[in-house]
Write a protein that holds these residues in place. Structure first.
Motif, PDB file in Angstrom:
ATOM      1  N   LEU A  71     -35.727 -38.629 -60.833  1.00 15.24           N
ATOM      2  CA  LEU A  71     -36.038 -39.452 -59.934  1.00 15.24           C
ATOM      3  C   LEU A  71     -36.738 -40.622 -60.253  1.00 15.24           C
ATOM      4  CD1 LEU A  71     -37.166 -37.279 -56.702  1.00 15.24           C
ATOM      5  CD2 LEU A  71     -34.923 -38.001 -57.410  1.00 15.24           C
ATOM      6  N   ASP A  72     -37.758 -40.282 -61.282  1.00 18.47           N
ATOM      7  CA  ASP A  72     -38.654 -41.538 -62.021  1.00 18.47           C
ATOM      8  C   ASP A  72     -37.711 -42.269 -62.992  1.00 18.47           C
ATOM      9  OD1 ASP A  72     -40.870 -41.032 -60.428  1.00 18.47           O
ATOM     10  OD2 ASP A  72     -41.717 -39.897 -61.824  1.00 18.47           O
ATOM     11  N   PRO A  73     -36.942 -41.582 -63.602  1.00 13.05           N
ATOM     12  CA  PRO A  73     -36.156 -42.325 -64.896  1.00 13.05           C
ATOM     13  C   PRO A  73     -35.186 -43.059 -64.032  1.00 13.05           C
ATOM     14  CG  PRO A  73     -36.390 -39.870 -65.581  1.00 13.05           C
ATOM     15  CD  PRO A  73     -36.889 -40.031 -64.257  1.00 13.05           C
ATOM     16  N   LEU A  74     -34.584 -42.737 -63.196  1.00 13.15           N
ATOM     17  CA  LEU A  74     -33.560 -43.613 -62.321  1.00 13.15           C
ATOM     18  C   LEU A  74     -33.872 -44.222 -61.478  1.00 13.15           C
ATOM     19  CD1 LEU A  74     -30.753 -40.837 -61.633  1.00 13.15           C
ATOM     20  CD2 LEU A  74     -30.798 -42.521 -63.584  1.00 13.15           C
ATOM     21  N   GLY A  75     -35.286 -44.379 -61.274  1.00  8.19           N
ATOM     22  CA  GLY A  75     -35.849 -45.480 -60.193  1.00  8.19           C
ATOM     23  C   GLY A  75     -35.611 -45.074 -58.708  1.00  8.19           C
ATOM     24  N   MET A  76     -35.518 -43.795 -58.443  1.00  9.71           N
ATOM     25  CA  MET A  76     -35.152 -43.280 -57.115  1.00  9.71           C
ATOM     26  C   MET A  76     -36.632 -43.091 -56.373  1.00  9.71           C
ATOM     27  SD  MET A  76     -32.102 -40.642 -58.050  1.00  9.71           S
ATOM     28  CE  MET A  76     -31.877 -39.949 -56.468  1.00  9.71           C
ATOM     29  N   GLU A  77     -37.167 -44.238 -56.064  1.00  7.44           N
ATOM     30  CA  GLU A  77     -38.515 -44.138 -55.361  1.00  7.44           C
ATOM     31  C   GLU A  77     -38.705 -43.694 -54.089  1.00  7.44           C
ATOM     32  OE1 GLU A  77     -39.733 -48.253 -55.704  1.00  7.44           O
ATOM     33  OE2 GLU A  77     -39.894 -48.297 -58.090  1.00  7.44           O
ATOM     34  N   ASP A  78     -37.609 -43.633 -53.403  1.00  6.89           N
ATOM     35  CA  ASP A  78     -37.885 -43.222 -51.885  1.00  6.89           C
ATOM     36  C   ASP A  78     -37.390 -41.798 -51.801  1.00  6.89           C
ATOM     37  OD1 ASP A  78     -38.991 -45.385 -50.500  1.00  6.89           O
ATOM     38  OD2 ASP A  78     -37.327 -46.499 -51.047  1.00  6.89           O
ATOM     39  N   THR A  79     -37.268 -41.162 -52.814  1.00  6.19           N
ATOM     40  CA  THR A  79     -36.311 -39.775 -52.768  1.00  6.19           C
ATOM     41  C   THR A  79     -37.372 -38.659 -53.245  1.00  6.19           C
ATOM     42  OG1 THR A  79     -34.089 -40.679 -53.267  1.00  6.19           O
ATOM     43  CG2 THR A  79     -34.456 -38.286 -53.661  1.00  6.19           C
ATOM     44  N   GLY A  80     -37.227 -37.676 -52.472  1.00 11.37           N
ATOM     45  CA  GLY A  80     -38.209 -36.385 -52.824  1.00 11.37           C
ATOM     46  C   GLY A  80     -38.048 -35.253 -51.931  1.00 11.37           C
TER      47      GLY A  80
END
Length: 407
Positions: free
Chosen positions: A208-217
């Motif tokens: 998530l962090d490396p891909l910039g998936m800021e709203d996913t969790g």
């Protein structure tokens, strides 16, 4: 190779609006990328009908089983690091799975079993392990439903749920059949054992962090609750009961079963590697594009090109249908193989759905869907919030609409 005629994609807008107008979807969004460039985006309807909050580009949705490819990528990162191999028995990491037993063919009772080998990590990833889901038919599924073994976000520790699953027999001897299952949830626990940390943290750090998936969790981020969509069902009962009765014509066609007020996804206690993520359509597009581009997005490489190609090959001896499935699946079974974390089109004609040989895809129980077409260089992501995903033929319809724009 064909090119997208963007004007023909306007048909998708009409199709989306018809689903909203007919009361089938509360709201939805579609994103089409060609060779990494956005060619189409559209939303229709509502993220929440009662408040008339629109379904927007930054709406956060439950992606359920579209979590499976993400968890699979996390495991394959560990494989590339030499920390695990796919033929390892799951008992090497989770000792509760040693001394496995499988239901005898034709068994009518959960205790009618025979000894069998422990499933491998590869069998867990490809749904050939003998594990099941509570919504499938059969003796094991019924027992799982009775014990509520669903890996819900509010069901506590992942380790405890895996131990409960391991107490039951397998539905069949591993490797002999295909049955959609909680196998990738168990893979999530294997990842925890290998890394020594919670699955949510590992997914965050590795993907998530490396891909910039800021709203996913696995939980909706603090302060973003107002962007979280409500979940709906056309069923009168359990929204995961695939064969339940739909509402009659004299009742509303959509029933809200989870909102952004008090949802278990606001503070999940369990990180379900098979179905626990929430996120936005643009976040998932980053993940999809990473796969389409062979493991790299922007200047970030998660996996080698060879590993992604390996994942997106068919890992079954034939198509899914040839392995005698009795379960629900998020995709057709004829003409469809299964790779690591998703389905692979072997023959579009036998699958009876437009597409290319090699299309890699999967969906989620709330009717979300994505596919990657490596021939046409397409990534397509569809978000809505309607459970179960078997309610309407939206997925093949959308594939036909996109395919109809290729000239």
């Amino acid at each position: 190779m064909f090119n997208l005629d963007v004007s023909r994609l306007d048909r998708v807008k009409v199709w989306m609006q018809s689903y909203v107008d007919d009361g089938k979807f509360a709201g939805c969004a579609t994103l089409v990328l060609e060779n990494g460039h956005e060619r189409f985006f559209h939303t229709a309807g509502y993220a929440d009908v009662a408040s008339r909050r629109p379904f927007e580009r930054d709406t956060i949705a439950r992606i359920y089983s579209m979590t499976k490819p993400v968890t699979t990528v996390a495991l394959m990162i560990l494989v590339e690091r030499g920390l695990v191999h796919l033929d390892a028995p799951v008992s090497r990491f989770l000792p509760e799975f040693k001394d496995c037993r499988a239901l005898r063919p034709g068994a009518k009772d959960i205790d009618d079993t025979v000894p069998c080998p422990c499933p491998t990590l590869h069998q867990l990833l490809t749904h050939t392990s003998g594990l099941s889901y509570p919504f499938n038919p059969g003796v094991l599924a019924a027992e799982m439903a009775e014990d509520d073994l669903v890996f819900k976000p509010d069901q506590g520790a992942l380790a405890d749920m895996c131990k409960a699953v391991a107490k039951l027999p397998l539905s069949f001897v591993p490797g002999t059949r295909w049955e959609y299952s909680v196998g990738i949830d168990v893979i999530g626990r294997v990842i925890e054992v290998i890394t020594g940390q919670d699955l949510a943290l590992t997914i965050q750090q590795m993907i998530l962090d490396p891909l910039g998936m800021e709203d996913t969790g696995f939980s909706v981020r603090t302060g973003h609750q107002d962007r979280f969509a409500s979940l709906y069902t056309p069923l009168m009962g359990d929204p995961l009961a695939l064969n339940a009765t739909q509402h009659g014509s004299d009742a509303p066609s959509l029933r809200c079963v989870d909102t952004n007020e008090g949802s278990p996804f606001l503070a999940a206690s369990m990180a379900s590697g098979g179905g626990g993520l929430v996120g936005t359509i643009d976040d998932y597009a980053r993940f999809s594009e990473m796969l389409r581009l062979g493991g790299m997005f922007g200047d970030v490489r998660l996996l080698s090109t060879a590993t992604v190609a390996f994942m997106m090959r068919n890992h079954l001896p034939g198509d899914i249908a040839s392995m005698g499935p009795q379960s629900f699946a998020e995709q057709p079974m004829e003409g469809m193989g299964f790779g690591l974390g998703g389905a692979v089109v072997l023959d579009p004609a036998r699958a009876r759905s437009a597409g290319s040989v090699g299309d890699f895809s999967w969906g989620g129980m709330a009717s979300t869907f994505f596919w990657i077409d490596p021939v046409q260089d397409l990534s397509v992501i569809f978000f809505t919030q309607l459970s179960p995903s078997s309610s309407y033929p939206a997925r093949p319809e959308l594939k036909a609409l996109v395919h109809g724009a290729l000239i």
